[in-house]
Scaffold this motif. Structure first.
Motif, short mmCIF file in Angstrom:
data_model
loop_
_atom_site.label_atom_id
_atom_site.label_comp_id
_atom_site.label_asym_id
_atom_site.label_seq_id
_atom_site.Cartn_x
_atom_site.Cartn_y
_atom_site.Cartn_z
N LEU A 131 0.83 -1.21 0.00
CA LEU A 131 0.00 0.00 0.00
C LEU A 131 0.86 1.26 0.00
O LEU A 131 0.54 2.24 -0.68
CB LEU A 131 -0.95 0.00 1.19
CG LEU A 131 -2.04 -1.07 1.16
CD1 LEU A 131 -2.80 -1.10 2.46
CD2 LEU A 131 -2.97 -0.86 -0.02
N ARG B 105 -6.92 -1.20 0.89
CA ARG B 105 -7.00 -0.06 -0.02
C ARG B 105 -8.46 0.35 -0.23
O ARG B 105 -8.81 1.53 -0.17
CB ARG B 105 -6.34 -0.40 -1.36
CG ARG B 105 -6.33 0.78 -2.34
CD ARG B 105 -5.59 0.47 -3.65
NE ARG B 105 -6.23 -0.60 -4.40
CZ ARG B 105 -5.73 -1.81 -4.60
NH1 ARG B 105 -4.55 -2.14 -4.12
NH2 ARG B 105 -6.39 -2.72 -5.28
N SER B 106 -9.33 -0.62 -0.43
CA SER B 106 -10.77 -0.33 -0.60
C SER B 106 -11.33 0.37 0.63
O SER B 106 -12.08 1.34 0.50
CB SER B 106 -11.55 -1.61 -0.87
OG SER B 106 -11.20 -2.15 -2.12
N ARG B 107 -10.95 -0.11 1.81
CA ARG B 107 -11.46 0.51 3.05
C ARG B 107 -10.95 1.94 3.16
O ARG B 107 -11.68 2.85 3.55
CB ARG B 107 -11.06 -0.33 4.27
CG ARG B 107 -11.41 0.24 5.63
CD ARG B 107 -12.83 0.70 5.85
NE ARG B 107 -13.84 -0.20 5.39
CZ ARG B 107 -15.08 0.18 5.05
NH1 ARG B 107 -15.45 1.44 5.12
NH2 ARG B 107 -15.96 -0.69 4.63
N LEU B 108 -9.69 2.18 2.80
CA LEU B 108 -9.15 3.54 2.84
C LEU B 108 -9.90 4.44 1.85
O LEU B 108 -10.19 5.60 2.17
CB LEU B 108 -7.66 3.53 2.51
CG LEU B 108 -6.75 2.99 3.61
CD1 LEU B 108 -5.35 2.72 3.08
CD2 LEU B 108 -6.70 3.96 4.79
N GLN B 109 -10.23 3.92 0.68
CA GLN B 109 -10.95 4.71 -0.32
C GLN B 109 -12.39 4.99 0.11
O GLN B 109 -12.91 6.07 -0.12
CB GLN B 109 -10.91 4.01 -1.68
CG GLN B 109 -9.52 4.01 -2.29
CD GLN B 109 -9.38 3.07 -3.48
OE1 GLN B 109 -10.20 2.20 -3.72
NE2 GLN B 109 -8.31 3.27 -4.24
N GLU B 110 -13.02 3.99 0.74
CA GLU B 110 -14.40 4.16 1.19
C GLU B 110 -14.50 5.03 2.44
O GLU B 110 -15.52 5.67 2.67
CB GLU B 110 -15.03 2.79 1.47
CG GLU B 110 -15.24 1.95 0.23
CD GLU B 110 -15.66 0.53 0.56
OE1 GLU B 110 -16.20 0.29 1.67
OE2 GLU B 110 -15.43 -0.35 -0.28
N GLY B 111 -13.47 5.02 3.25
CA GLY B 111 -13.47 5.79 4.49
C GLY B 111 -14.25 5.08 5.58
O GLY B 111 -14.62 3.91 5.47
N LEU C 78 -0.30 5.29 -0.75
CA LEU C 78 -1.35 5.48 0.25
C LEU C 78 -0.72 5.82 1.60
O LEU C 78 0.35 5.32 1.95
CB LEU C 78 -2.21 4.23 0.37
CG LEU C 78 -3.04 3.94 -0.88
CD1 LEU C 78 -3.60 2.54 -0.82
CD2 LEU C 78 -4.16 4.95 -1.00
N ARG D 255 2.10 2.14 -3.32
CA ARG D 255 1.06 2.75 -4.15
C ARG D 255 0.77 4.19 -3.75
O ARG D 255 -0.14 4.82 -4.28
CB ARG D 255 -0.24 1.94 -4.07
CG ARG D 255 -0.13 0.56 -4.68
CD ARG D 255 -1.43 -0.21 -4.43
NE ARG D 255 -1.37 -1.54 -4.96
CZ ARG D 255 -1.79 -1.89 -6.16
NH1 ARG D 255 -2.31 -0.99 -6.96
NH2 ARG D 255 -1.71 -3.14 -6.56
#
Length: 188
Positions: free
Chosen positions: A40, A169-175, A45, A43
């Protein structure tokens, strides 16, 4: 070791963090988690990972660890220390008050274990209204079913750091979950 107040952790108020509340035991699979974090960071993040529980400070320390799996994680951390040291925080044992604060403020609970007897942090996460990213173990699936929490838990094969990184990564993007969704999970 002294217990730090939450304000002393190197986490900015707006910076998301994951919580892994688990001792540095061999089955806890810290190596897969460290590899996912490194992916991550590569990438671009930015986030933190807070480790709590016995011997977690030793995972980031200089002295070799007695058990093979934690020692493998410790060596991986040191090999990639320039990248990982600003992101992974090993808190060791924390007070109940501190653990409550960490559960309340984290973006998700991580449980990458290879095996568990029960996996109490999964049930605790639900009580705090927090989503979980966990290895695909029968004991975790039982809790997911028991708490009717399918839509709040993502699972991955325990040896697959790339899938774990993708879920993080998905959880970070979704918040964070909305207050309504947190309440829904707490009421399950």
């Amino acid at each position: 070791a002294s217990i730090k107040p939450l304000e002393e952790f190197p986490i900015q108020e707006s910076e998301p963090f994951f919580l892994y509340p688990s001792a540095a035991n061999p089955q806890k699979n810290h190596i897969v988690l460290f590899k996912a974090v490194l992916d991550l960071l590569a990438r671009g993040l930015r986030f933190k990972l807070v480790l709590t529980g016995g011997q977690t400070e030793q995972l980031l320390g200089e002295a070799p660890m007695e058990r093979k799996a934690p020692e493998e994680a410790r060596r991986f951390f040191h090999k990639h220390k320039e990248h990982l040291s600003g992101t992974i925080i090993a808190a060791g044992h924390v007070s109940e008050r501190m653990l409550t604060a960490l559960f309340n403020k984290c973006i998700a609970i991580l449980m990458p274990s290879k095996y568990e007897g029960f996996g109490l942090p999964v049930a605790e996460a639900f009580s705090y209204g927090k989503p979980v990213i966990a290895s695909n173990l029968a004991v975790f699936r039982e809790q997911i079913t028991c708490y009717d929490a399918d839509e709040f838990v993502e699972t991955f094969p325990a040896t697959d750091h790339e899938t774990l990184a993708g879920l993080m990564r998905s959880r970070l993007q979704e918040g964070e979950l909305s207050p309504e969704r947190m309440q829904e999970l707490q009421n399950n």
